[in-house]
Design an enzyme around this catalytic site. Structure first.
Site, PDB file in Angstrom:
ATOM      1  N   LEU A 178      31.420 -26.065 -28.960  1.00 38.07           N
ATOM      2  CA  LEU A 178      30.337 -26.878 -28.624  1.00 38.07           C
ATOM      3  C   LEU A 178      30.359 -26.447 -26.950  1.00 38.07           C
ATOM      4  CD1 LEU A 178      31.028 -30.341 -30.393  1.00 38.07           C
ATOM      5  CD2 LEU A 178      29.242 -28.531 -30.865  1.00 38.07           C
ATOM      6  N   ASP A 179      29.066 -26.544 -26.540  1.00 43.93           N
ATOM      7  CA  ASP A 179      28.944 -26.527 -24.859  1.00 43.93           C
ATOM      8  C   ASP A 179      29.858 -27.562 -24.325  1.00 43.93           C
ATOM      9  OD1 ASP A 179      27.354 -24.229 -25.596  1.00 43.93           O
ATOM     10  OD2 ASP A 179      25.588 -25.297 -25.344  1.00 43.93           O
ATOM     11  N   LYS A 180      29.832 -27.297 -23.085  1.00 41.38           N
ATOM     12  CA  LYS A 180      30.750 -28.431 -22.336  1.00 41.38           C
ATOM     13  C   LYS A 180      30.164 -29.642 -22.250  1.00 41.38           C
ATOM     14  CE  LYS A 180      32.136 -29.548 -17.685  1.00 41.38           C
ATOM     15  NZ  LYS A 180      31.995 -29.160 -16.256  1.00 41.38           N
TER      16      LYS A 180
END
Length: 338
Positions: A164-166
């Site tokens: 998942l993106d940050k």
């Protein structure tokens, strides 16, 4: 007659150095390097001299050590562009490169949603980087996993099979064994893992639809991804459904349920922006003058479904919205689905 190489410095015996920074980042087994410069070095820049005298380390790393205060000249912190006279004593305290710290265990509070002998499901908070990379070599989910379960070091990428993106919150599955890792990777390749997200977007998209648009690296901005017809672009498919509508600062917004068939980097963010409905708070793909409304992209991986790699049972988890996202929906006058 052979060419004589100038002697720029003498290596002095090891001495006690009171001011040396003996931090945890010091290279294991590396002692301070003490050099007494000679007149042949006169007029040269310090970083050039030191990089020639200690060729086992790159010049860029020497410069980093100088900038971080791990090189002294006659007992004083050095400057990379310092011109030396040729009679100085230089002390270097070698430091590990940031990437060498990347796969070290770090204690971390991991919000575990499910765990058994084969898999671990984590409800990742926004702000947590999943895997070490430039700019984030420590403090990642991978570092936390290595501390939480040391045996996972024997699994590729510490069991991480998708990311998942940050600044995206929500559910991720982690493989605890090689067997589970192999099976989960195959499920992802077969597109049988169910991943559903909630996203708040600007505007009012159709009630439902599908974006089937290949993606690749942006041609002008290497940080970004983009819909692309380039031969190197990879297939990407996102299904969406409008759940609710509202107003945020007087502008229409819609709560969307997005389901991934593929898992490309930034896929939902890029696909929704490509059809004219960028995510609220998305400073990278959204409208810059609206980025301050919410401090991150309004995206949450709320549902995850898969076949257990050992039992063969169909499993599913749902993660409630985090407080910041839930509060955003209250502001917009929308409500999350039950």
């Amino acid at each position: 007659m052979p060419i004589q190489t100038p002697i720029l410095a003498e290596t002095l015996p090891e001495t006690d150095i009171d001011d040396a920074d003996e931090s945890d980042d010091t290279l294991s087994g590396a002692n301070p390097i003490v050099l007494k410069l000679t007149e042949e070095a006169c007029g040269e820049r310090l970083d050039k001299v030191v990089s020639r005298l200690v060729p086992q380390y790159s010049r860029s790393r020497i410069q980093q050590w100088i900038e971080s205060g791990h090189v002294t000249v006659d007992g004083q912190p050095a400057r990379a562009k310092l011109t030396v006279s040729g009679d100085e004593t230089v002390v270097i305290v070698p430091q590990a490169a940031p990437e060498e710290q990347a796969f070290k265990p770090e204690p971390m509070a991991l919000p575990v949603a499910y765990e058994d002998a084969s898999i671990l499901v984590v409800n990742k908070p926004a702000g947590l980087v999943v895997h070490p990379a430039a700019g984030n070599w420590t403090g990642t989910l991978l570092n936390g996993l290595l501390h939480y379960l040391p045996s996972i070091a024997g699994v590729p990428r510490a069991g991480i099979v998708h990311r998942l993106d940050k600044d995206t919150s929500g559910l991720m599955v982690v493989a605890k064994t090689l067997e589970a890792h192999t099976d989960l990777v195959r499920q992802l390749q077969a597109r049988s893992v169910k991943r559903e997200y909630l996203a708040l977007v600007w505007g009012s998209p159709h009630l439902s639809g599908k974006v089937d648009a290949a993606m690749g690296r942006h041609p002008r901005d290497r940080i970004k991804m983009a819909v692309s017809e380039n031969a190197t672009a990879k297939p990407a498919v996102t299904h969406f459904q409008r759940v609710a509508t509202g107003l945020l600062d007087g502008r229409p917004v819609s709560l969307m349920r997005c389901q991934l068939e593929t898992g490309r980097t930034h896929q939902i963010r890029v696909h929704m922006q490509s059809i004219g409905f960028s995510l609220v708070g998305d400073a990278l793909y959204g409208k810059q003058h609206l980025a301050s409304v919410f401090p991150r992209q309004a995206l949450h991986a709320y549902r995850l479904g898969l076949i257990h790699p050992v039992s063969g049972d169909a499993l599913e988890w749902v993660a409630p919205l985090p407080e910041d996202f839930a509060g955003l929906l209250v502001r917009a006058g929308t409500a999350a689905p039950p």
